[in-house]
Motif scaffolding. Structure first.
Motif, PDB file in Angstrom:
ATOM      1  N   ALA A   1       0.869  -1.169   0.000  1.00  5.19           N
ATOM      2  CA  ALA A   1       0.000   0.000   0.000  1.00  5.19           C
ATOM      3  C   ALA A   1       0.908   1.223   0.000  1.00  5.19           C
ATOM      4  N   THR A   2       0.954   1.949  -1.101  1.00  2.00           N
ATOM      5  CA  THR A   2       1.835   3.104  -1.204  1.00  2.00           C
ATOM      6  C   THR A   2       1.248   4.299  -0.472  1.00  2.00           C
ATOM      7  N   LYS A   3       2.088   5.290  -0.278  1.00  2.00           N
ATOM      8  CA  LYS A   3       1.653   6.540   0.352  1.00  2.00           C
ATOM      9  C   LYS A   3       0.410   7.095  -0.335  1.00  2.00           C
ATOM     10  N   ASP A   4       0.448   7.158  -1.667  1.00  2.00           N
ATOM     11  CA  ASP A   4      -0.677   7.757  -2.383  1.00  2.00           C
ATOM     12  C   ASP A   4      -1.953   6.947  -2.232  1.00  2.00           C
ATOM     13  N   SER A   5      -1.834   5.619  -2.238  1.00  2.00           N
ATOM     14  CA  SER A   5      -3.040   4.807  -2.086  1.00  2.00           C
ATOM     15  C   SER A   5      -3.593   4.898  -0.673  1.00  2.00           C
ATOM     16  N   ILE A   6      -2.714   5.025   0.324  1.00  2.00           N
ATOM     17  CA  ILE A   6      -3.177   5.192   1.700  1.00  2.00           C
ATOM     18  C   ILE A   6      -3.909   6.526   1.852  1.00  2.00           C
ATOM     19  N   ILE A   7      -3.345   7.583   1.254  1.00  2.00           N
ATOM     20  CA  ILE A   7      -4.010   8.887   1.290  1.00  2.00           C
ATOM     21  C   ILE A   7      -5.394   8.791   0.650  1.00  2.00           C
ATOM     22  N   HIS A   8      -5.459   8.145  -0.507  1.00  2.00           N
ATOM     23  CA  HIS A   8      -6.722   8.038  -1.249  1.00  2.00           C
ATOM     24  C   HIS A   8      -7.777   7.270  -0.451  1.00  2.00           C
TER      25      HIS A   8
ATOM     26  N   THR B   1      -7.772   6.522   2.975  1.00  2.00           N
ATOM     27  CA  THR B   1      -8.035   6.939   4.355  1.00  2.00           C
ATOM     28  C   THR B   1      -8.370   8.419   4.492  1.00  2.00           C
ATOM     29  N   GLY B   2      -7.959   9.206   3.504  1.00  2.00           N
ATOM     30  CA  GLY B   2      -8.159  10.644   3.605  1.00  2.00           C
ATOM     31  C   GLY B   2      -7.146  11.341   4.487  1.00  2.00           C
ATOM     32  N   VAL B   3      -6.182  10.600   5.012  1.00  2.00           N
ATOM     33  CA  VAL B   3      -5.141  11.195   5.856  1.00  2.00           C
ATOM     34  C   VAL B   3      -4.060  11.799   4.960  1.00  2.00           C
ATOM     35  N   PRO B   4      -3.748  13.084   5.107  1.00  2.00           N
ATOM     36  CA  PRO B   4      -2.792  13.752   4.209  1.00  2.00           C
ATOM     37  C   PRO B   4      -1.342  13.477   4.593  1.00  2.00           C
ATOM     38  N   LEU B   5      -0.839  12.323   4.211  1.00  2.00           N
ATOM     39  CA  LEU B   5       0.493  11.896   4.633  1.00  2.00           C
ATOM     40  C   LEU B   5       1.578  12.796   4.050  1.00  2.00           C
ATOM     41  N   PRO B   6       2.692  12.964   4.763  1.00  2.00           N
ATOM     42  CA  PRO B   6       3.783  13.827   4.290  1.00  2.00           C
ATOM     43  C   PRO B   6       4.585  13.160   3.180  1.00  2.00           C
ATOM     44  N   LEU B   7       5.373  13.956   2.462  1.00  2.00           N
ATOM     45  CA  LEU B   7       6.225  13.436   1.401  1.00  2.00           C
ATOM     46  C   LEU B   7       7.352  12.577   1.949  1.00  2.00           C
TER      47      LEU B   7
ATOM     48  N   ASP C   1       1.302   6.527  13.445  1.00  2.00           N
ATOM     49  CA  ASP C   1       0.324   6.260  14.495  1.00  2.00           C
ATOM     50  C   ASP C   1      -1.079   6.663  14.046  1.00  2.00           C
ATOM     51  N   GLU C   2      -1.143   7.718  13.244  1.00  2.00           N
ATOM     52  CA  GLU C   2      -2.439   8.211  12.764  1.00  2.00           C
ATOM     53  C   GLU C   2      -3.176   7.184  11.909  1.00  2.00           C
ATOM     54  N   ILE C   3      -2.433   6.408  11.132  1.00  2.00           N
ATOM     55  CA  ILE C   3      -3.098   5.489  10.202  1.00  2.00           C
ATOM     56  C   ILE C   3      -3.101   4.035  10.678  1.00  2.00           C
ATOM     57  N   LYS C   4      -2.462   3.738  11.810  1.00  2.00           N
ATOM     58  CA  LYS C   4      -2.351   2.335  12.241  1.00  2.00           C
ATOM     59  C   LYS C   4      -3.707   1.647  12.364  1.00  2.00           C
ATOM     60  N   ASP C   5      -4.690   2.349  12.916  1.00  2.00           N
ATOM     61  CA  ASP C   5      -5.995   1.712  13.102  1.00  2.00           C
ATOM     62  C   ASP C   5      -6.815   1.662  11.822  1.00  2.00           C
ATOM     63  N   LYS C   6      -6.272   2.226  10.739  1.00  2.00           N
ATOM     64  CA  LYS C   6      -6.962   2.208   9.447  1.00  2.00           C
ATOM     65  C   LYS C   6      -6.365   1.189   8.481  1.00  2.00           C
ATOM     66  N   ILE C   7      -5.279   0.546   8.898  1.00  2.00           N
ATOM     67  CA  ILE C   7      -4.580  -0.366   8.000  1.00  2.00           C
ATOM     68  C   ILE C   7      -5.444  -1.557   7.615  1.00  2.00           C
ATOM     69  N   SER C   8      -6.246  -2.054   8.554  1.00  2.00           N
ATOM     70  CA  SER C   8      -7.055  -3.237   8.278  1.00  2.00           C
ATOM     71  C   SER C   8      -8.072  -3.006   7.164  1.00  2.00           C
ATOM     72  N   SER C   9      -8.433  -1.757   6.938  1.00  2.00           N
ATOM     73  CA  SER C   9      -9.393  -1.451   5.880  1.00  2.00           C
ATOM     74  C   SER C   9      -8.726  -0.899   4.623  1.00  2.00           C
ATOM     75  N   THR C  10      -7.395  -0.965   4.585  1.00  2.00           N
ATOM     76  CA  THR C  10      -6.641  -0.468   3.432  1.00  2.00           C
ATOM     77  C   THR C  10      -6.350  -1.615   2.474  1.00  2.00           C
TER      78      THR C  10
END
Length: 287
Positions: free
Chosen positions: A23-30, A32-38, A50-59
């Motif tokens: 799951a790449t940065k861009d796909s995670i952003i798409h 989860t809606g979380v604006p990950l840094p470059l 830490d912000e996205i850990k609880d969202k990984i199961s649905s990624t």
């Protein structure tokens, strides 16, 4: 979780790896809606992981791992701290005795390279050696912490090869120059987060040169364990997020072992640490 720095079509990114899928940065952003840094550094150590850990199961991990080239996981660490003689059998084969306090040297960040990279060694080096090591990745800045607290400051782990020009090391009678050539620290293949490793004090380490096993040991054979290493180093220097601590190598290196040859041009090195993956590199002597 396994977090990797990746290259695809000439563009660098980072992502998470599960079961050979990415799951790449861009796909995670798409998704989860979380604006990950470059920067992977910001992602790892500034709260975004830490912000996205609880969202990984649905990624959805929609990209195949083979699509990417792996880069060394941390592009610009402030420090690479390496322990010497932290496995008693290795110390013994070098006519040394392991000590209660860490004996260290620091490698420059230009030594870092990833799995699949060439270890490029000048022709004037005649005794090129390998050292498999478990590397600790510091996740938060710390100073003067005790052993119990140390686990709160470790983000994760990776494989580290402390490549060494032994003839220069012996000539200088100290470690730094012989271990500081560019590409003399292959590492990776990714960072495995600390919560994924339930028993870091019992991981198998194996080095193969052209398929032949040279080193075969376990982290249980460390003289100074990881909590003590982190605590003792923090009493000397401020440990900063992204710092790499290489925790020493077991027996089986070429130095002082007459039946074990030094590395030569074209040699294939494979290093594996249980639960952390493998890194593979080729030796290239250059003029």
């Amino acid at each position: 979780m396994k977090i990797a720095r990746l290259m695809h079509d000439g563009k660098e990114t980072y992502g998470l790896i599960i079961d050979g899928n990415v799951a790449t940065k861009d796909s995670i952003i798409h998704e989860t809606g979380v604006p990950l840094p470059l920067s992977i550094i910001d992602f790892l150590f500034d709260g975004w992981y830490d912000e996205i850990k609880d969202k990984i199961s649905s990624t959805s991990f929609q990209d195949k791992f083979e699509k990417f080239r792996l880069l060394h996981p941390l592009p610009n660490p402030s420090k690479i701290i390496c322990l010497t003689f932290n496995y008693p059998k290795h110390a013994e084969e070098q006519n040394y005795v392991s000590t209660k306090e860490p004996v260290i040297f620091i490698k420059p960040r230009t030594t870092l390279c990833g799995t699949g990279s060439e270890i490029r060694c000048p022709n004037f080096v005649k005794q090129l050696d390998y050292e498999i090591e478990l590397a600790v990745i510091i996740g938060k800045t710390c100073k003067n912490i005790d052993e119990i607290a140390s686990k709160d400051y470790i983000f994760g782990y990776m494989i580290f090869n402390d490549v060494s020009a032994r003839d220069i090391q012996m000539q200088d009678k100290q470690f730094t120059r012989g271990k500081s050539f560019d590409t003399f620290a292959p590492c990776g293949p990714w960072i495995t987060s600390a919560e994924e490793i339930t028993d870091v004090d019992n991981l198998q380490l194996t080095t193969r040169i052209n398929g032949q096993v040279r080193q075969n040991s376990s982290t249980k054979n460390m003289f100074i364990n990881i909590p003590s290493i982190v605590s003792k180093l923090s009493q000397v220097m401020t440990l900063e997020k992204g710092d790499i601590i290489a925790t020493g190598t077991p027996e089986g290196v070429a130095l002082n072992n007459p039946d074990t040859p030094f590395l030569k041009d074209g040699d294939e090195i494979e290093m594996e640490i249980e639960k952390l993956g493998k890194i593979q590199n080729t030796v290239k002597f250059i003029g």
